[in-house]
Design a protein around this motif. Structure first.
Motif, PDB file in Angstrom:
ATOM      1  N   THR A   1       4.901   6.710  -7.634  1.00 53.92           N
ATOM      2  CA  THR A   1       4.393   5.378  -8.110  1.00 53.92           C
ATOM      3  C   THR A   1       5.684   5.530  -9.357  1.00 53.92           C
ATOM      4  OG1 THR A   1       2.416   5.347  -7.579  1.00 53.92           O
ATOM      5  CG2 THR A   1       2.947   4.143  -9.575  1.00 53.92           C
ATOM      6  N   ILE A   2       6.382   4.341  -9.448  1.00 56.61           N
ATOM      7  CA  ILE A   2       7.453   4.374 -10.535  1.00 56.61           C
ATOM      8  C   ILE A   2       6.993   2.971 -11.379  1.00 56.61           C
ATOM      9  CG2 ILE A   2       9.767   4.035 -11.209  1.00 56.61           C
ATOM     10  CD1 ILE A   2      10.584   4.261  -7.999  1.00 56.61           C
TER      11      ILE A   2
ATOM     12  N   SER B   1       4.756   1.192  -5.737  1.00 54.48           N
ATOM     13  CA  SER B   1       4.256   2.447  -4.932  1.00 54.48           C
ATOM     14  C   SER B   1       5.097   2.743  -3.426  1.00 54.48           C
ATOM     15  CB  SER B   1       2.783   2.327  -4.708  1.00 54.48           C
ATOM     16  OG  SER B   1       2.095   2.528  -5.697  1.00 54.48           O
ATOM     17  N   ASN B   2       5.362   4.015  -3.248  1.00 52.83           N
ATOM     18  CA  ASN B   2       5.691   4.076  -1.949  1.00 52.83           C
ATOM     19  C   ASN B   2       4.616   4.364  -1.116  1.00 52.83           C
ATOM     20  OD1 ASN B   2       7.459   5.233   0.162  1.00 52.83           O
ATOM     21  ND2 ASN B   2       8.401   6.730  -1.085  1.00 52.83           N
TER      22      ASN B   2
ATOM     23  N   LYS C   1      11.410   4.772   4.167  1.00 53.76           N
ATOM     24  CA  LYS C   1      10.595   4.789   3.378  1.00 53.76           C
ATOM     25  C   LYS C   1      11.254   5.348   2.112  1.00 53.76           C
ATOM     26  CE  LYS C   1       6.283   4.638   6.399  1.00 53.76           C
ATOM     27  NZ  LYS C   1       6.322   3.305   6.114  1.00 53.76           N
ATOM     28  N   ILE C   2      12.098   4.610   1.502  1.00 44.74           N
ATOM     29  CA  ILE C   2      12.598   5.089   0.444  1.00 44.74           C
ATOM     30  C   ILE C   2      12.666   4.026  -0.554  1.00 44.74           C
ATOM     31  CG2 ILE C   2      14.990   5.840  -0.814  1.00 44.74           C
ATOM     32  CD1 ILE C   2      15.813   7.133   1.999  1.00 44.74           C
ATOM     33  N   VAL C   3      12.081   4.344  -1.874  1.00 42.52           N
ATOM     34  CA  VAL C   3      11.827   3.379  -2.869  1.00 42.52           C
ATOM     35  C   VAL C   3      12.923   3.624  -4.109  1.00 42.52           C
ATOM     36  CG1 VAL C   3       9.733   2.884  -1.995  1.00 42.52           C
ATOM     37  CG2 VAL C   3       9.890   4.330  -3.836  1.00 42.52           C
ATOM     38  N   GLY C   4      13.014   2.514  -4.963  1.00 48.55           N
ATOM     39  CA  GLY C   4      14.031   2.851  -6.099  1.00 48.55           C
ATOM     40  C   GLY C   4      13.426   1.429  -7.112  1.00 48.55           C
TER      41      GLY C   4
ATOM     42  N   GLY D   1       0.239  17.566  -7.267  1.00 46.10           N
ATOM     43  CA  GLY D   1       0.439  18.144  -5.871  1.00 46.10           C
ATOM     44  C   GLY D   1       1.746  17.659  -5.413  1.00 46.10           C
ATOM     45  N   ARG D   2       1.891  16.879  -4.254  1.00 51.02           N
ATOM     46  CA  ARG D   2       3.053  16.338  -3.703  1.00 51.02           C
ATOM     47  C   ARG D   2       3.381  14.837  -4.287  1.00 51.02           C
ATOM     48  NH1 ARG D   2       2.561  13.262   1.184  1.00 51.02           N
ATOM     49  NH2 ARG D   2       0.506  12.687   1.953  1.00 51.02           N
ATOM     50  N   PHE D   3       2.427  14.431  -5.251  1.00 55.99           N
ATOM     51  CA  PHE D   3       2.485  13.040  -5.457  1.00 55.99           C
ATOM     52  C   PHE D   3       3.261  13.030  -7.054  1.00 55.99           C
ATOM     53  CE2 PHE D   3      -0.864  12.654  -2.695  1.00 55.99           C
ATOM     54  CZ  PHE D   3      -0.477  11.517  -2.012  1.00 55.99           C
TER      55      PHE D   3
END
Length: 205
Positions: A27-28, A154-155, A46-49, A7-9
């Motif tokens: 999820t990284i 996880s974002n 809400k930007i993750v890395g 989906g969008r995940f």
């Protein structure tokens, strides 16, 4: 890097030397031994890395300089790649926060691993020194120890889930990390002749 979409995940799995950043639901994940990962996020945008790196140097010691060293160059490069990608996506540097993991010593000190024994400890010191210098606060950390870790970042609420790796898997992970270390040193040494030539031309040009 492996990316799975539902989906969008997204679920993104990183290997050593890779990084990933996203403003989308993601999820990284990665598997850490002596390597370290910085999980960075901008809580407003809400930007993750996350990255996954191992400092490479031909000789290690517990008092090895980290940021201002050949080993540190690789770590700084790995961190700046991640930070720059997050800024490109819209994050603000002054809002970045960090959670850091890894840097285990997962092999006992024996003659056949030599300088590699200290690499986890040097990685831990590097990441803390780098983030302090860049004024990026560390809000959570789990560094060092004697076991590898699987982490999932996880974002959304910026949670990092950690699972320790069992002894048998840790030994295979240590071998993987050592092979990555040796390979990166080989690449560095192959680049030395061209670097020395460039310096000679600069001196006599």
């Amino acid at each position: 890097m492996r990316i799975e979409t539902k989906g969008r995940f997204q679920h993104v799995t990183l290997e050593p030397g890779e990084f990933y950043a996203s403003p989308r639901p993601v999820t990284i994940s990665t598997l850490l031994g002596s390597c370290v990962s910085a999980c960075l996020y901008d809580p407003v945008e809400k930007i993750v890395g996350m990255n996954h790196f191992l400092l490479s140097n031909r000789r290690y010691a517990r008092n090895l300089p980290t940021i201002a060293s050949e080993a540190g160059r690789y770590g700084v490069h790995a961190m700046e790649l991640l930070i720059n990608e997050m800024l490109h996506l819209g994050a603000r540097r002054k809002r970045l926060m960090a959670k850091v993991f890894g840097g285990a010593t997962i092999l006992k000190q024996t003659g056949n691993i030599g300088n590699f024994f200290c690499v986890g400890e040097v990685n831990c010191r590097f990441i803390e020194e780098f983030l302090a210098e860049e004024r990026i606060p560390i809000v959570a950390k789990e560094l060092g120890g004697e076991k590898g870790r699987v982490i999932h970042f996880s974002n959304g609420d910026f949670t990092v889930y950690v699972r320790k790796v069992e002894r048998g898997s840790s030994e295979r992970l240590a071998l993987r990390d050592r092979n990555c270390w040796l390979k990166s040193i080989e690449v560095q040494e192959l680049a030395l002749p061209s670097q020395e030539l460039w310096l000679d031309e600069g001196e006599y040009g």
